[in-house]
Design a protein around this motif. Structure first.
Motif, PDB file in Angstrom:
ATOM      1  N   LEU A  41      10.635 -12.463   4.488  1.00 24.97           N
ATOM      2  CA  LEU A  41      10.511 -11.364   3.521  1.00 24.97           C
ATOM      3  C   LEU A  41      11.850 -11.062   2.863  1.00 24.97           C
ATOM      4  CD1 LEU A  41       8.149  -9.051   5.596  1.00 24.97           C
ATOM      5  CD2 LEU A  41       7.555 -10.343   3.535  1.00 24.97           C
ATOM      6  N   GLU A  42      12.920 -11.264   3.610  1.00 23.50           N
ATOM      7  CA  GLU A  42      14.253 -11.079   3.040  1.00 23.50           C
ATOM      8  C   GLU A  42      14.521 -12.130   1.966  1.00 23.50           C
ATOM      9  OE1 GLU A  42      18.879 -10.566   4.558  1.00 23.50           O
ATOM     10  OE2 GLU A  42      17.422 -11.621   5.803  1.00 23.50           O
ATOM     11  N   ALA A  43      14.114 -13.368   2.221  1.00 25.64           N
ATOM     12  CA  ALA A  43      14.311 -14.441   1.251  1.00 25.64           C
ATOM     13  C   ALA A  43      13.523 -14.182  -0.027  1.00 25.64           C
ATOM     14  CB  ALA A  43      13.895 -15.776   1.864  1.00 25.64           C
ATOM     15  N   ARG A  44      12.434 -13.454   0.087  1.00 20.75           N
ATOM     16  CA  ARG A  44      11.608 -13.145  -1.088  1.00 20.75           C
ATOM     17  C   ARG A  44      12.035 -11.853  -1.779  1.00 20.75           C
ATOM     18  NH1 ARG A  44       5.901 -12.942   1.474  1.00 20.75           N
ATOM     19  NH2 ARG A  44       5.367 -12.284  -0.646  1.00 20.75           N
ATOM     20  N   GLY A  45      13.030 -11.171  -1.243  1.00 28.40           N
ATOM     21  CA  GLY A  45      13.536  -9.960  -1.866  1.00 28.40           C
ATOM     22  C   GLY A  45      12.775  -8.701  -1.514  1.00 28.40           C
ATOM     23  N   LEU A  46      11.830  -8.797  -0.573  1.00 25.46           N
ATOM     24  CA  LEU A  46      11.051  -7.618  -0.188  1.00 25.46           C
ATOM     25  C   LEU A  46      11.780  -6.778   0.858  1.00 25.46           C
ATOM     26  CD1 LEU A  46       7.500  -9.221  -0.032  1.00 25.46           C
ATOM     27  CD2 LEU A  46       8.396  -7.675  -1.786  1.00 25.46           C
ATOM     28  N   LEU A  47      12.582  -7.437   1.674  1.00 25.36           N
ATOM     29  CA  LEU A  47      13.391  -6.732   2.668  1.00 25.36           C
ATOM     30  C   LEU A  47      14.850  -7.124   2.486  1.00 25.36           C
ATOM     31  CD1 LEU A  47      11.276  -7.124   5.974  1.00 25.36           C
ATOM     32  CD2 LEU A  47      11.345  -5.160   4.423  1.00 25.36           C
ATOM     33  N   THR A  48      15.725  -6.267   2.952  1.00 25.48           N
ATOM     34  CA  THR A  48      17.151  -6.575   2.925  1.00 25.48           C
ATOM     35  C   THR A  48      17.774  -6.091   4.217  1.00 25.48           C
ATOM     36  OG1 THR A  48      19.229  -6.229   1.726  1.00 25.48           O
ATOM     37  CG2 THR A  48      17.665  -4.397   1.737  1.00 25.48           C
ATOM     38  N   GLU A  98       0.806  -1.215   0.000  1.00 22.31           N
ATOM     39  CA  GLU A  98       0.000   0.000   0.000  1.00 22.31           C
ATOM     40  C   GLU A  98       0.839   1.264   0.000  1.00 22.31           C
ATOM     41  OE1 GLU A  98      -2.225  -0.405   3.589  1.00 22.31           O
ATOM     42  OE2 GLU A  98      -0.699   0.561   4.836  1.00 22.31           O
ATOM     43  N   GLY A  99       2.173   1.119   0.120  1.00 26.60           N
ATOM     44  CA  GLY A  99       3.040   2.290   0.076  1.00 26.60           C
ATOM     45  C   GLY A  99       3.316   2.917   1.419  1.00 26.60           C
ATOM     46  N   SER A 100       2.859   2.296   2.510  1.00 31.47           N
ATOM     47  CA  SER A 100       3.190   2.823   3.832  1.00 31.47           C
ATOM     48  C   SER A 100       4.671   2.642   4.122  1.00 31.47           C
ATOM     49  CB  SER A 100       2.373   2.097   4.915  1.00 31.47           C
ATOM     50  OG  SER A 100       0.991   2.313   4.730  1.00 31.47           O
ATOM     51  N   LEU A 101       5.248   1.586   3.562  1.00 34.96           N
ATOM     52  CA  LEU A 101       6.694   1.373   3.595  1.00 34.96           C
ATOM     53  C   LEU A 101       7.200   1.497   2.161  1.00 34.96           C
ATOM     54  CD1 LEU A 101       7.011  -1.665   6.046  1.00 34.96           C
ATOM     55  CD2 LEU A 101       7.686   0.701   6.499  1.00 34.96           C
ATOM     56  N   ASN A 102       8.123   2.408   1.938  1.00 35.20           N
ATOM     57  CA  ASN A 102       8.593   2.692   0.588  1.00 35.20           C
ATOM     58  C   ASN A 102       9.913   1.981   0.294  1.00 35.20           C
ATOM     59  OD1 ASN A 102       6.479   4.546  -0.081  1.00 35.20           O
ATOM     60  ND2 ASN A 102       7.463   6.027   1.282  1.00 35.20           N
ATOM     61  N   PRO A 103      10.173   1.689  -0.991  1.00 32.61           N
ATOM     62  CA  PRO A 103      11.448   1.078  -1.365  1.00 32.61           C
ATOM     63  C   PRO A 103      12.636   1.873  -0.832  1.00 32.61           C
ATOM     64  CG  PRO A 103       9.956   1.040  -3.217  1.00 32.61           C
ATOM     65  CD  PRO A 103       9.290   1.859  -2.146  1.00 32.61           C
ATOM     66  N   GLY A 104      13.577   1.171  -0.202  1.00 35.82           N
ATOM     67  CA  GLY A 104      14.753   1.825   0.352  1.00 35.82           C
ATOM     68  C   GLY A 104      14.570   2.354   1.760  1.00 35.82           C
ATOM     69  N   GLN A 105      13.340   2.352   2.267  1.00 34.30           N
ATOM     70  CA  GLN A 105      13.067   2.889   3.603  1.00 34.30           C
ATOM     71  C   GLN A 105      13.588   1.958   4.688  1.00 34.30           C
ATOM     72  OE1 GLN A 105       9.006   4.118   4.216  1.00 34.30           O
ATOM     73  NE2 GLN A 105       9.163   4.043   6.439  1.00 34.30           N
ATOM     74  N   PHE A 108      15.951  -2.856   5.665  1.00 32.98           N
ATOM     75  CA  PHE A 108      15.403  -1.901   4.710  1.00 32.98           C
ATOM     76  C   PHE A 108      14.426  -2.604   3.768  1.00 32.98           C
ATOM     77  CE2 PHE A 108      19.438  -0.337   6.104  1.00 32.98           C
ATOM     78  CZ  PHE A 108      19.346   1.043   6.120  1.00 32.98           C
ATOM     79  N   VAL A 109      13.464  -1.829   3.279  1.00 34.27           N
ATOM     80  CA  VAL A 109      12.625  -2.317   2.184  1.00 34.27           C
ATOM     81  C   VAL A 109      13.510  -2.384   0.944  1.00 34.27           C
ATOM     82  CG1 VAL A 109      10.560  -1.904   0.801  1.00 34.27           C
ATOM     83  CG2 VAL A 109      10.605  -1.220   3.209  1.00 34.27           C
ATOM     84  N   GLY A 110      13.348  -3.437   0.142  1.00 37.89           N
ATOM     85  CA  GLY A 110      14.207  -3.622  -1.023  1.00 37.89           C
ATOM     86  C   GLY A 110      14.201  -2.420  -1.944  1.00 37.89           C
ATOM     87  N   ALA A 111      15.358  -1.793  -2.131  1.00 41.81           N
ATOM     88  CA  ALA A 111      15.457  -0.606  -2.982  1.00 41.81           C
ATOM     89  C   ALA A 111      15.165  -0.932  -4.433  1.00 41.81           C
ATOM     90  CB  ALA A 111      16.848   0.017  -2.854  1.00 41.81           C
ATOM     91  N   GLU A 112      15.430  -2.183  -4.842  1.00 40.28           N
ATOM     92  CA  GLU A 112      15.220  -2.553  -6.236  1.00 40.28           C
ATOM     93  C   GLU A 112      13.746  -2.535  -6.621  1.00 40.28           C
ATOM     94  OE1 GLU A 112      15.316  -6.276  -3.731  1.00 40.28           O
ATOM     95  OE2 GLU A 112      16.529  -4.465  -3.953  1.00 40.28           O
ATOM     96  N   LEU A 113      12.854  -2.468  -5.618  1.00 38.17           N
ATOM     97  CA  LEU A 113      11.421  -2.438  -5.919  1.00 38.17           C
ATOM     98  C   LEU A 113      11.020  -1.163  -6.623  1.00 38.17           C
ATOM     99  CD1 LEU A 113       9.968  -3.828  -2.556  1.00 38.17           C
ATOM    100  CD2 LEU A 113      10.423  -5.073  -4.672  1.00 38.17           C
ATOM    101  N   ARG A 114      11.850  -0.117  -6.568  1.00 42.72           N
ATOM    102  CA  ARG A 114      11.495   1.143  -7.204  1.00 42.72           C
ATOM    103  C   ARG A 114      12.338   1.425  -8.436  1.00 42.72           C
ATOM    104  NH1 ARG A 114      13.915   5.431  -2.774  1.00 42.72           N
ATOM    105  NH2 ARG A 114      16.090   4.815  -2.939  1.00 42.72           N
ATOM    106  N   GLN A 115      13.147   0.469  -8.850  1.00 43.29           N
ATOM    107  CA  GLN A 115      14.031   0.743  -9.968  1.00 43.29           C
ATOM    108  C   GLN A 115      13.277   0.963 -11.257  1.00 43.29           C
ATOM    109  OE1 GLN A 115      16.826  -2.470  -9.969  1.00 43.29           O
ATOM    110  NE2 GLN A 115      18.116  -1.556  -8.403  1.00 43.29           N
TER     111      GLN A 115
END
Length: 255
Positions: A58-65, A25-32, A73-80
């Protein structure tokens, strides 16, 4: 008849679903950066082991790092989005700028419609602030790159107010491309300073329609705004072509 027992969901499953929803929903943004585990566990009112298990999934799924010693952090690549060679190609091809304007007709028009239909007062407050930011930047005479960013932020606020998650994430993924498109348009349109007032009026009409909860008027205002920009850019291009032809004739050696 035998009834099956209702299984209580694991706490880690609930945490994972909650974090998933916040990212979607965007409450947590990529890279946050997420709060520290101790604080996050307190906010969720769960144990740290359960929280850690959810984060690992979530880290294993690439959503968090997670960064060693740096936090989660939220995966920065989600906003690339389009940040590969295709993005550069689209950005450097003049014809693609008009294709992008056509795309914006669809994206921004339907977003304006649903923003007016579904927007909350909190959404409208965000749109008003984004509109005020544009006016402030213009009054201060800041460079066009800054203006392009605040203009796109205004449109992003409208898309977010549509409460359509697909539109929102599509817009966010295209932000670099859209900012370059708006910047290109501003650079071209500054050759005709007299149209700046008309563009501001169109944007104001869009704002008023959304705040007035008039979906069709909002979509029409968005379309008129983009049609005006496209027609003006085409006229500038035609004028340049006429000028170039005239210069070529003048520069021809006389017999």
């Amino acid at each position: 008849m035998a009834y099956q027992k209702i299984k209580q969901p694991k706490i880690a499953d609930v945490i994972e679903a909650q974090l998933e929803s916040m990212i979607l929903e965007g409450s947590l943004n990529p890279g946050q950066k997420l709060p520290p585990e101790r604080e996050l566990a307190k906010q969720f009112d769960v144990s740290r082991p359960s929280l850690r298990e959810a984060i690992q999934r979530l880290e294993a799924r690439g959503l968090l790092t997670r960064r060693h010693g740096g936090g989660t952090f939220v995966g920065a690549e989600l906003r690339q989005g389009l940040t590969d060679p295709l993005y550069e190609l689209l950005n450097s091809t003049p014809e693609s700028q008009y294709d992008l304007l056509e795309f914006r007709h669809a994206l921004e028009g339907i977003s304006a419609f649903y923003a007016a239909l579904r927007g909350t007062e909190a959404d409208f407050s965000q749109i008003r602030q984004a509109f005020a930011d544009i006016e402030q930047v213009q009054q201060q005479g800041q460079d066009l790159e800054v203006e392009a960013k605040v203009v796109v932020a205004f449109y992003l606020a409208i898309v977010e107010s549509s409460h359509n998650l697909v539109l929102m994430h599509l817009m966010r993924g295209l932000l670099p491309l859209l900012e370059q498109n708006v910047l290109h348009n501003l650079q071209q349109l500054q050759r005709k300073p007299e149209i700046a007032k008309a563009i501001s009026e169109h944007r104001r009409m869009l704002l008023d329609a959304i705040l007035g909860k008039a979906p069709k008027k909002a979509r029409d205002a968005s379309d008129r705004h983009l049609v005006f920009i496209e027609e003006t850019l085409l006229e500038i291009s035609r004028e340049e072509n006429r000028l170039e032809r005239s210069l070529r004739r003048v520069q021809q050696p006389k017999e």
